[in-house]
Design an enzyme around this catalytic site. Structure first.
Site, mmCIF file in Angstrom:
data_model
loop_
_atom_site.group_PDB
_atom_site.id
_atom_site.type_symbol
_atom_site.label_atom_id
_atom_site.label_comp_id
_atom_site.label_asym_id
_atom_site.label_seq_id
_atom_site.Cartn_x
_atom_site.Cartn_y
_atom_site.Cartn_z
ATOM 1 N N GLY A 1 58.351 -25.481 -104.997
ATOM 2 C CA GLY A 1 58.476 -24.402 -105.772
ATOM 3 C C GLY A 1 59.853 -24.421 -106.673
ATOM 4 O O GLY A 1 60.638 -25.572 -106.635
ATOM 5 N N THR B 1 55.981 -19.930 -106.407
ATOM 6 C CA THR B 1 56.471 -19.922 -107.636
ATOM 7 C C THR B 1 55.605 -19.426 -109.008
ATOM 8 O O THR B 1 55.780 -18.564 -109.535
ATOM 9 C CB THR B 1 57.336 -21.119 -107.801
ATOM 10 O OG1 THR B 1 58.367 -21.231 -106.836
ATOM 11 C CG2 THR B 1 58.261 -20.873 -109.316
ATOM 12 N N TYR C 1 52.843 -17.961 -109.166
ATOM 13 C CA TYR C 1 52.267 -16.839 -109.389
ATOM 14 C C TYR C 1 53.460 -15.503 -109.484
ATOM 15 O O TYR C 1 53.125 -14.584 -109.423
ATOM 16 C CB TYR C 1 51.376 -16.584 -108.003
ATOM 17 C CG TYR C 1 50.330 -17.553 -107.767
ATOM 18 C CD1 TYR C 1 49.271 -17.364 -108.363
ATOM 19 C CD2 TYR C 1 50.505 -18.640 -107.114
ATOM 20 C CE1 TYR C 1 48.247 -18.371 -108.249
ATOM 21 C CE2 TYR C 1 49.730 -19.590 -106.895
ATOM 22 C CZ TYR C 1 48.375 -19.569 -107.406
ATOM 23 O OH TYR C 1 47.451 -20.430 -107.242
ATOM 24 N N ASP D 1 54.977 -23.218 -93.211
ATOM 25 C CA ASP D 1 54.921 -24.577 -92.510
ATOM 26 C C ASP D 1 56.537 -24.931 -92.054
ATOM 27 O O ASP D 1 56.747 -25.590 -90.712
ATOM 28 C CB ASP D 1 54.474 -25.614 -93.324
ATOM 29 C CG ASP D 1 53.048 -25.626 -93.875
ATOM 30 O OD1 ASP D 1 52.321 -24.560 -92.920
ATOM 31 O OD2 ASP D 1 52.317 -25.938 -94.695
ATOM 32 N N HIS E 1 54.097 -6.058 -101.422
ATOM 33 C CA HIS E 1 54.276 -5.543 -102.890
ATOM 34 C C HIS E 1 53.479 -4.220 -103.274
ATOM 35 O O HIS E 1 52.264 -4.330 -102.645
ATOM 36 C CB HIS E 1 53.613 -6.518 -103.778
ATOM 37 C CG HIS E 1 54.064 -6.526 -105.317
ATOM 38 N ND1 HIS E 1 53.656 -5.431 -106.114
ATOM 39 C CD2 HIS E 1 55.087 -6.941 -106.050
ATOM 40 C CE1 HIS E 1 54.167 -5.595 -107.325
ATOM 41 N NE2 HIS E 1 55.044 -6.345 -107.196
ATOM 42 N N HIS F 1 53.693 -9.884 -99.387
ATOM 43 C CA HIS F 1 54.238 -10.381 -100.672
ATOM 44 C C HIS F 1 55.380 -11.424 -100.382
ATOM 45 O O HIS F 1 55.366 -12.542 -100.859
ATOM 46 C CB HIS F 1 54.634 -9.327 -101.914
ATOM 47 C CG HIS F 1 55.172 -9.799 -102.828
ATOM 48 N ND1 HIS F 1 54.474 -10.575 -103.910
ATOM 49 C CD2 HIS F 1 56.513 -9.587 -103.724
ATOM 50 C CE1 HIS F 1 55.217 -10.916 -104.993
ATOM 51 N NE2 HIS F 1 56.478 -10.281 -104.768
ATOM 52 N N GLU G 1 62.356 -18.966 -100.095
ATOM 53 C CA GLU G 1 61.944 -17.881 -99.399
ATOM 54 C C GLU G 1 61.908 -18.199 -97.896
ATOM 55 O O GLU G 1 62.089 -17.193 -97.035
ATOM 56 C CB GLU G 1 60.586 -17.538 -99.678
ATOM 57 C CG GLU G 1 59.800 -16.144 -98.996
ATOM 58 C CD GLU G 1 58.333 -15.746 -99.407
ATOM 59 O OE1 GLU G 1 58.075 -16.560 -100.372
ATOM 60 O OE2 GLU G 1 57.758 -15.181 -98.858
ATOM 61 N N ARG H 1 63.962 -6.866 -100.132
ATOM 62 C CA ARG H 1 64.251 -7.574 -101.464
ATOM 63 C C ARG H 1 64.414 -6.605 -102.347
ATOM 64 O O ARG H 1 63.223 -6.056 -102.741
ATOM 65 C CB ARG H 1 63.856 -8.910 -101.751
ATOM 66 C CG ARG H 1 64.069 -9.617 -102.791
ATOM 67 C CD ARG H 1 63.151 -10.870 -102.786
ATOM 68 N NE ARG H 1 61.842 -10.882 -102.899
ATOM 69 C CZ ARG H 1 61.157 -10.712 -103.846
ATOM 70 N NH1 ARG H 1 61.787 -10.423 -105.283
ATOM 71 N NH2 ARG H 1 59.637 -10.618 -104.083
ATOM 72 N N LEU I 1 63.749 -15.270 -107.310
ATOM 73 C CA LEU I 1 63.902 -16.408 -108.200
ATOM 74 C C LEU I 1 65.442 -16.976 -108.479
ATOM 75 O O LEU I 1 65.868 -18.001 -108.230
ATOM 76 C CB LEU I 1 63.114 -16.319 -109.617
ATOM 77 C CG LEU I 1 61.620 -16.136 -109.298
ATOM 78 C CD1 LEU I 1 61.235 -16.111 -110.743
ATOM 79 C CD2 LEU I 1 60.945 -17.286 -108.726
HETATM 80 C C1 SIN Z 1 56.600 -8.731 -109.471
HETATM 81 O O1 SIN Z 1 56.483 -9.298 -110.813
HETATM 82 O O2 SIN Z 1 56.384 -7.589 -109.289
HETATM 83 C C2 SIN Z 1 56.869 -9.586 -108.541
HETATM 84 C C3 SIN Z 1 58.390 -10.043 -108.636
HETATM 85 C C4 SIN Z 1 59.062 -10.140 -107.387
HETATM 86 O O3 SIN Z 1 58.462 -10.182 -106.451
HETATM 87 O O4 SIN Z 1 60.514 -10.207 -107.402
#
Ligand code: SIN
Length: 518
Positions: free
Chosen positions: A11, A43, A45, A215, A236, A344, A368, A379, A385
């Site tokens: 990622g 990453t 997604y 893993d 999420h 999420h 992560e 978070r 990212l």
């Molecule tokens: C999102 O686009 O809502 C997810 C981005 C994130 O998890 O920070």
């Protein structure tokens, strides 16, 4: 030959790390492995973006710092938060220099807003930020002759003192399945870097791809590496109610940033009553409120009303969501989107210091799977990212230094044994694996999800123990397969997470137990 560095996971964090080391030090030999296609992983997604303070007229790193602390609900490490928000711009500039594009407005980066942010500071590329970044990084990583990329290679176990007669509290590489050669190989390395992501697949409903089975976390657990804050699993708030090809589809928080409003089946904008920040409250608050609405109303979703966002904006800013919804007969902006929370992001993981070093010498964790102290109990949106970029950079600098220190000899690495367990089979003949994986997901979703109780956690622990025993039996009596490997990691992490959850005595951030006062 022993490699200098073995990177497990491809990622944003693993790729960035490998590029940095290879660029800085062309003599360093790196092996980069991914469990399936190099592209597959969380990453790809990530829709939202990267949180970076760019508009200094309105915004400041101090505000980003404060927003991160507030979202983290008292559990962030302020020193870590400070250097991450301060280093953000340099890391973003590097990405741009490497060829990544981000959306612009009047020649400047277009800055979005997401839950918990007091200012617009999310740098993005349509609703495909992660995918766009990953494609650039993959092209770049492939340009280095000192990086060997091995796709379809699965981490089985880390090689540690347990496999040696000499005790140095050190990691020496990993045993890895080569799916093509159909065997388990030993890759010795002076440094091993885990960038294997989280374990969203522990839950029945997750925004993560099915490869997110923890893993690295599982292997680190078996190697007795310290893990922190595992029960802080972020849900999420807004995943599409319907699965697409069996997968959950994310509706980025940026949609709420652009004007999307949540309401229940009675058309009530429930977030207005729940929090002064309403639809843009931090994720833990919104996810809990949605779950409450669903339970109280005996509904199967709430609704995200995007009618204030012009159609043109839907098409240009959120093309993937627009087209996916259209394919399901949801016509944006007119129709509301049915949404539910979904597992999420793992806020916790392998405990690391500010250079991403774990407590086991020679073992680093980034992205992560690590617990850096940035996220605390929840978070902040689009800080993941960013964390990956900042810590990949720090880890790369530290690893280059580390390689200059005295190391075990090549002769020592040769004494480390080949894999001595059962061999690998490509044919997934163990029927029970899929059934047990599903059973585990059901237990985690019912008892260790957004809302927990002491009784539910206790029940979950007993059931997970039973699955653990069954998995151990399968592992001892059968050839190793990919899915058995994944299940072995999932059940270990479910066990540890549930155990740690029972030790937590107060509710903070994403952690909520009905039996606790706060
Ligand atoms: C999102 O686009 O809502 C997810 C981005 C994130 O998890 O920070």
């Amino acid at each position: 030959m022993t490699k200098d560095i073995l990177v497990i996971g491809t990622g944003i964090s693993g790729l960035t790390f490998a590029i940095k080391v290879a660029e800085e030090n062309p003599k360093t030999s790196l092996t980069l492995i991914s469990k399936s296609d190099i592209k597959e992983g969380n990453t790809r997604y990530a829709q939202g973006g990267i949180a970076v303070v760019r508009n200094l007229k309105k915004d400041s790193t101090e505000k980003h710092f404060q927003d991160t602390l507030v979202a983290g609900d008292g559990y962030c490490d302020p020193k870590v938060v400070k250097f991450v928000v301060e280093e953000a711009n340099q890391r973003l500039d590097e990405l741009i220099k490497w060829g990544t594009s981000f959306d612009k407005k009047e020649k400047k980066l277009d800055l979005g807003i997401e839950g918990g942010h007091s200012e617009s500071r999310i740098v993005h590329y349509k609703d495909q930020t992660g995918k766009q970044i990953q494609e650039v990084l993959i092209t770049k990583v492939k340009s280095f002759s000192n990086i060997t990329i091995l796709e379809n290679h699965t981490l089985v176990d880390l090689i540690t003192d347990h496999h040696s007669t000499i005790k140095k509290n050190r990691c020496y590489g990993a045993y890895v399945i080569s799916q093509e050669r159909e065997e388990i190989i030993k890759i010795t390395a002076k440094i091993t870097v885990l960038s294997t992501g989280g374990a969203g697949s522990l839950y029945a409903h997750t925004t993560n791809p099915s490869v997110a089975t923890g893993d690295g976390l599982g292997a680190a657990y078996r190697a007795k590496v310290l893990m922190n804050h595992l029960p802080y699993v972020q849900f999420h708030p807004t995943a599409l109610k319907y699965k697409i090809d069996g997968k959950v589809f994310l509706i980025t928080e940026a949609v709420r940033g652009a004007g999307g409003k949540l309401c229940n089946s009675a058309q009530d904008r429930f977030m207005l009553k729940a929090d002064p920040r309403a639809d843009l409250a931090p994720r833990d608050i919104v996810a809990r409120e949605i779950q409450k609405q669903i339970q109280e109303q005996d509904a199967d979703s709430v609704w995200l009303d995007g009618s204030e966002i012009p159609k043109m904006e839907w098409k240009s800013r959120f093309p993937t969501i627009y087209n996916t919804c259209k394919s399901l007969g949801i016509n944006l902006p007119k129709d509301p989107i049915p949404v539910v929370p979904a597992a999420h992001y793992f806020c916790g993981g392998i405990k690391v210091n500010k250079h991403s070093e774990s407590e086991l010498k020679g073992l680093y964790a980034i992205g992560e799977c690590s617990a850096t102290g940035l996220h605390g109990a929840n978070r902040l949106a689009s800080n993941s990212l960013l964390e990956a970029l900042v810590f990949a950079h720090r880890a790369a600098i530290n690893c280059i230094e580390f390689l200059g220190k005295p190391m075990p000899s090549e002769a020592f690495y040769k004494t480390l044994p080949e894999w001595n367990g059962d061999s690998y089979s490509k044919n997934d003949t163990i029927k029970n694996v899929q059934r047990l994986r599903k059973e585990l997901q059901e237990i985690m979703t019912t008892n260790v999800g957004i809302f927990k109780t002491n009784k539910g956690l206790k029940q979950a622990q007993e059931k997970i123990n039973n699955i653990y025993i069954k998995v151990q039996k399968l592992y001892n009596q059968n050839k190793l397969t990919n899915s058995l490997c994944e299940l072995r990691n999932m059940v270990s992490i479910a066990y540890l997470l549930t155990k740690q959850a029972q030790e937590i005595k107060e509710n903070r951030g994403v952690f909520y137990n009905h039996n606790h006062a706060r």
